[in-house]
Design an enzyme around this catalytic site. Structure first.
Site, PDB file in Angstrom:
ATOM      1  N   ASN A   8      35.237  48.220  29.763  1.00 11.33           N
ATOM      2  CA  ASN A   8      34.791  49.296  28.881  1.00 11.33           C
ATOM      3  C   ASN A   8      33.360  49.655  29.283  1.00 11.33           C
ATOM      4  O   ASN A   8      32.423  48.920  28.986  1.00 11.33           O
ATOM      5  CB  ASN A   8      34.848  48.795  27.430  1.00 11.33           C
ATOM      6  N   ARG A  89      38.891  51.492  30.002  1.00  8.68           N
ATOM      7  CA  ARG A  89      38.889  52.286  28.774  1.00  8.68           C
ATOM      8  C   ARG A  89      38.227  53.628  29.090  1.00  8.68           C
ATOM      9  O   ARG A  89      37.065  53.689  29.464  1.00  8.68           O
ATOM     10  CB  ARG A  89      38.104  51.572  27.674  1.00  8.68           C
ATOM     11  N   HIS A 178      39.570  55.839  18.910  1.00 10.09           N
ATOM     12  CA  HIS A 178      39.984  54.473  18.541  1.00 10.09           C
ATOM     13  C   HIS A 178      41.501  54.308  18.644  1.00 10.09           C
ATOM     14  O   HIS A 178      42.089  53.450  17.977  1.00 10.09           O
ATOM     15  CB  HIS A 178      39.593  54.131  17.076  1.00 10.09           C
ATOM     16  N   ARG A 239      26.311  57.899  12.059  1.00 11.55           N
ATOM     17  CA  ARG A 239      26.910  59.243  12.153  1.00 11.55           C
ATOM     18  C   ARG A 239      27.281  59.775  10.766  1.00 11.55           C
ATOM     19  O   ARG A 239      27.769  59.002   9.930  1.00 11.55           O
ATOM     20  CB  ARG A 239      28.164  59.206  13.031  1.00 11.55           C
ATOM     21  N   GLU A 383      40.913  45.449  21.365  1.00  8.84           N
ATOM     22  CA  GLU A 383      41.127  46.570  22.277  1.00  8.84           C
ATOM     23  C   GLU A 383      41.252  46.097  23.721  1.00  8.84           C
ATOM     24  O   GLU A 383      41.995  46.662  24.502  1.00  8.84           O
ATOM     25  CB  GLU A 383      39.994  47.590  22.119  1.00  8.84           C
TER      26      GLU A 383
END
Ligand code: AMP
Length: 395
Positions: A8, A89, A178, A239, A383
């Protein structure tokens, strides 16, 4: 046995895990941070032993070379040919990909076309992939997209109320992110509940520093809270999530901010961090703040949970019911306080909380009582493992 690596790559970071498959045993894992900055940090854990090196790592290529050398030095592999495949990823696959793909010049070109949709994330993914391809030219490489799982959303869920020409010309629409986590967790929820994945309605709450919710109906994502970019939806660490779009013009005039300034404010200075008056984006600090009477921390916590509950309610409506709800990621896995607060809103769905079970942290567990109409679970996401599984399936 074959050795597969999950990778990733961020703009200044590189996260990796090395698995032996199909046993899914983790042989090594680690992180390179501050790539391109002074005092980069390379950390690797093998057999539970973590080694950390601080040095200057100017770019991803150097980071990859260092990582591969460490894998050989530490005896994880004897030679590079043992690494059969690398799963990358890749954040934004646009409308090109509804599944993972083998890396190819065509996949690379399509992914490159999605850069305008994810200008921060996609270039990092490409740099990471190209560095690994150079270092491991004989390995198979795959692209696993964050957006792919959500490509099953119907038009009514992915279209915005904007002029159609923007979709036509620029593909402005909801993509969602996601996806690897939502897919992994919803599958695991069905397994744990002993229900067929293709006959069950699940809402996955991925609550981490970045947070999103997904409605998974019969094994397919039918709606999700993030949109064209990962800014939409829930209130996150820093965010904003959903806001009235007209706030932008208002704040821009008052504060003299241009588009870049506004985007920076929405991405980096908002969320629970902004709401808590810059106390923290971390829920451990917010919960501590709340306990010691900090009002802004309490507001931030409540706004976050209330937004989660509203999305769960809207997705129960979107699917005309819900069988299971799963909490995952840093906050979802660890904060019983957040889970309990969210679940207080969900009594109307016939949900009852098992308070003892909800005290557990970071493990697979049902947190609803046996007679609850909807099964609520905590399921740690993974993940990296999901990427390794996808990679094995492809190669
Ligand atoms: P992630 O992005 O999934 O790694 O999640 C990171 C976030 O999880 C942190 O910023 C914290 O807000 C939250 N978190 C991690 N551990 C805990 C904990 N023990 N209690 C509450 N929140 C936590």
């Amino acid at each position: 046995m074959s050795i597969v690596m999950s990778v990733n790559a961020g703009s200044s970071s590189l996260k990796f895990q090395v698995f032996s498959m199909p046993e899914e045993k983790v042989l090594a894992k680690g992180l390179v941070e501050r790539i391109g900055l002074p005092d980069s940090i390379f950390s690797i854990t093998v057999d539970g032993k973590k080694t950390e090196t601080v040095c200057d790592i100017p770019d991803h290529k150097v980071a990859v070379d260092m990582l591969i050398k460490a894998l050989i030095d530490k005896g994880v592999v004897k030679n590079l040919d043992e690494i059969e495949a690398v799963g990358h990823r890749m954040v934004h696959g646009g409308e090109y990909y509804s599944d993972s793909v083998k890396a190819s010049p065509e996949a690379e070109a399509n992914f490159e076309k999605c850069i305008p949709l994810a200008p921060l994330h996609n270039p990092a993914g490409l740099v990471g992939y190209r560095s690994f391809r150079e270092a491991l030219p004989r390995a198979s490489h795959t692209f696993v997209f964050d957006t792919a799982f959500h490509q099953t959303m119907p038009e009514k869920a992915y279209m915005y109320g904007l002029p159609y020409e923007y979709y036509d010309k620029y593909k402005v629409r909801r993509y969602g992110f996601h996806g690897t986590s939502h897919s992994f967790v919803s599958k695991r929820a069905a397994e744990l509940a002993g229900k067929p994945y293709d006959q069950v309605k699940t809402i996955v709450c991925h609550l981490g520093n970045g947070a999103s919710i997904c409605a998974v109906e019969n094994g397919r994502s039918v709606d999700t809270s993030m949109g064209l970019t990962p800014l939409e939806g829930l209130v996150m660490g820093t965010r904003s999530g959903d806001i009235d779009p007209a706030i932008l013009e208002f704040v821009s005039k008052k504060e003299g901010l241009d588009i870049a300034g506004l985007m920076n404010m929405l991405n980096k200075k908002s969320g629970v961090f902004g709401l808590s008056n810059n106390l923290s984006s971390d829920f451990r600090d917010l919960e501590e703040g709340m306990d010691s009477g900090n009002n802004e921390a309490k507001t931030a916590f409540e706004v976050f949970c209330y937004r989660v509950a509203k999305y769960v309610g809207s997705y129960a409506a979107a699917m005309n019911g819900v069988d299971m709800i799963a909490f995952t990621a840093g906050i979802g896995e660890n904060s019983g306080t957040v889970r309990a607060y969210v679940m207080k809103y969900l009594g109307y769905l016939g949900i009852t909380l098992d308070e003892e079970a909800n005290k557990k942290r970071g493990e697979e567990i049902a947190i609803s009582t046996a007679d609850s109409k909807v099964k609520v679970m905590v399921i740690p996401t993974n993940e990296e493992l999901a990427i390794a599984r996808e990679t094995v399936a492809l190669v």
